[in-house]
Design a protein around this motif. Structure first.
Motif, PDB file in Angstrom:
ATOM      1  N   CYS A 107       0.868  -1.173   0.000  1.00  0.00           N
ATOM      2  CA  CYS A 107       0.000   0.000   0.000  1.00  0.00           C
ATOM      3  C   CYS A 107       0.904   1.222   0.000  1.00  0.00           C
ATOM      4  O   CYS A 107       1.902   1.265   0.729  1.00  0.00           O
ATOM      5  CB  CYS A 107      -0.912  -0.008   1.228  1.00  0.00           C
ATOM      6  SG  CYS A 107      -1.905   1.474   1.422  1.00  0.00           S
ATOM      7  N   HIS A 154      -4.331   5.983  -4.189  1.00  0.00           N
ATOM      8  CA  HIS A 154      -5.400   5.258  -3.494  1.00  0.00           C
ATOM      9  C   HIS A 154      -6.686   5.269  -4.321  1.00  0.00           C
ATOM     10  O   HIS A 154      -7.409   4.266  -4.375  1.00  0.00           O
ATOM     11  CB  HIS A 154      -5.659   5.882  -2.123  1.00  0.00           C
ATOM     12  CG  HIS A 154      -4.950   5.198  -1.005  1.00  0.00           C
ATOM     13  ND1 HIS A 154      -5.326   3.960  -0.524  1.00  0.00           N
ATOM     14  CD2 HIS A 154      -3.871   5.560  -0.270  1.00  0.00           C
ATOM     15  CE1 HIS A 154      -4.518   3.603   0.457  1.00  0.00           C
ATOM     16  NE2 HIS A 154      -3.623   4.552   0.626  1.00  0.00           N
ATOM     17  N   GLU A 157      -6.218   2.907  -7.118  1.00  0.00           N
ATOM     18  CA  GLU A 157      -6.313   1.559  -6.561  1.00  0.00           C
ATOM     19  C   GLU A 157      -7.768   1.159  -6.328  1.00  0.00           C
ATOM     20  O   GLU A 157      -8.165   0.023  -6.603  1.00  0.00           O
ATOM     21  CB  GLU A 157      -5.538   1.492  -5.246  1.00  0.00           C
ATOM     22  CG  GLU A 157      -5.611   0.143  -4.546  1.00  0.00           C
ATOM     23  CD  GLU A 157      -4.899   0.149  -3.201  1.00  0.00           C
ATOM     24  OE1 GLU A 157      -5.071  -0.820  -2.437  1.00  0.00           O
ATOM     25  OE2 GLU A 157      -4.178   1.123  -2.913  1.00  0.00           O
ATOM     26  N   ASN A 265     -11.426   2.769  -0.580  1.00  0.00           N
ATOM     27  CA  ASN A 265     -10.155   3.322  -1.043  1.00  0.00           C
ATOM     28  C   ASN A 265     -10.352   4.675  -1.720  1.00  0.00           C
ATOM     29  O   ASN A 265      -9.571   5.608  -1.503  1.00  0.00           O
ATOM     30  CB  ASN A 265      -9.478   2.350  -2.010  1.00  0.00           C
ATOM     31  CG  ASN A 265      -8.588   1.348  -1.320  1.00  0.00           C
ATOM     32  OD1 ASN A 265      -7.405   1.567  -1.110  1.00  0.00           O
ATOM     33  ND2 ASN A 265      -9.174   0.226  -0.943  1.00  0.00           N
TER      34      ASN A 265
END
Length: 285
Positions: A107, A154, A157, A265
């Protein structure tokens, strides 16, 4: 528009450059081997595999490239930039190591935290006269740009998880309340090409040509970068990173699980972007 075109041209180097192409090839080999194990586990659990390892790998590659392109365009138009001595490339290197060492930690929040700790340690040693290297001692990292970079990644993602997170899901079983419960385990990785804007005192060795930016740019005005822009040139540095998703569910369907995870996310990334101007102007305490 010119800034977007320049970003796309810079991203083309990740395929045309032999060194970058080799990195992509090695990533594909790594992903293919993992996907081959996934399909074998699927066959062991249900007697057949749902998709081939090649199909799983190609979807990761194609969607990762698309996500990286979109993320790079957003970052460049926001004005996310770093000094050439910021060490920002390490955040992508950390993502590779985390993928190999501890996939659950893959991450960019963790990678960014590692980079932040590294900068703090370097500054501590520099202030105490321990570090003598000119390059290391002059490290300059704009926290605002780092936070927005992580936030945008993020968001990218989140969309990748929603679109492709359930591919290759492995049926799993567990005993819960003395009952056999079925569920799914998810493990997906996407190689993403990212073009990072660097502030450098020299126009050589990073990219071809300078960037003609519009008057309103940059939208993001970090304290460190705004001071450096007066005497620096903004250039593009293309590189690869890895975004990953690993989870398991026993209570939700595959699609619902990845949809909820993706939304979380995206919301998390949007909150980070929204809070960045507040922190930048000193209103967050």
């Amino acid at each position: 528009m010119e800034l977007t075109i320049y970003t796309l041209k810079s991203l083309a180097q990740v395929i045309s450059d032999p060194y970058m192409a080799l990195i992509l090839f090695l990533l594909c080999v790594f992903l293919y081997r993992k996907n081959k194990k996934i399909t074998l586990m699927q066959k062991m659990m249900v007697g057949e595999r749902f998709v081939s390892p090649l199909e799983l790998t190609l979807s990761q590659l194609v969607l990762g490239i698309i996500g990286g392109i979109i993320g790079s365009v957003v970052l460049s138009n926001l004005g996310v930039m770093f000094h050439e001595n910021s060490g920002i490339e390490l955040i992508f290197l950390f993502s590779f190591f985390l993928m190999i060492i501890k996939p659950r930690w893959i991450c960019f929040s963790y990678s960014g935290a590692l980079l932040g700790l590294l900068v703090i340690a370097i500054n501590f040693f520099k202030d105490n006269g321990i570090l003598k290297s000119i390059y290391i001692s002059n490290i300059s990292l704009d926290v605002t740009s780092l936070v927005v970079l992580i936030a945008v990644l993020h968001i990218v993602e989140g969309f990748l998880i929603m679109i492709d997170g359930d591919r290759g899901a492995i049926p799993v079983f567990s005993y819960k309340d003395e009952k056999l419960v079925g569920g799914f385990a998810f493990e997906r990785y996407w190689p993403i090409p990212i073009a990072i804007m660097l502030l450098t005192s020299s126009a050589t060795g990073i990219s071809s040509g300078s960037i003609d930016t519009p008057q309103w740019w940059p939208l993001l005005k970090g304290d460190v970068n705004m001071k450096l822009m007066a005497t620096s040139i903004a250039m593009m540095l293309p590189m690869y990173g890895v975004i990953g998703y690993k989870s398991v569910t026993f209570t939700e369907s595959k699609r619902k699980k990845v949809f909820v995870s993706g939304v979380f996310n995206i919301v998390y990334g949007l909150i980070m972007v929204a809070l960045t101007p507040i922190a930048n102007f000193g209103l967050a305490g």
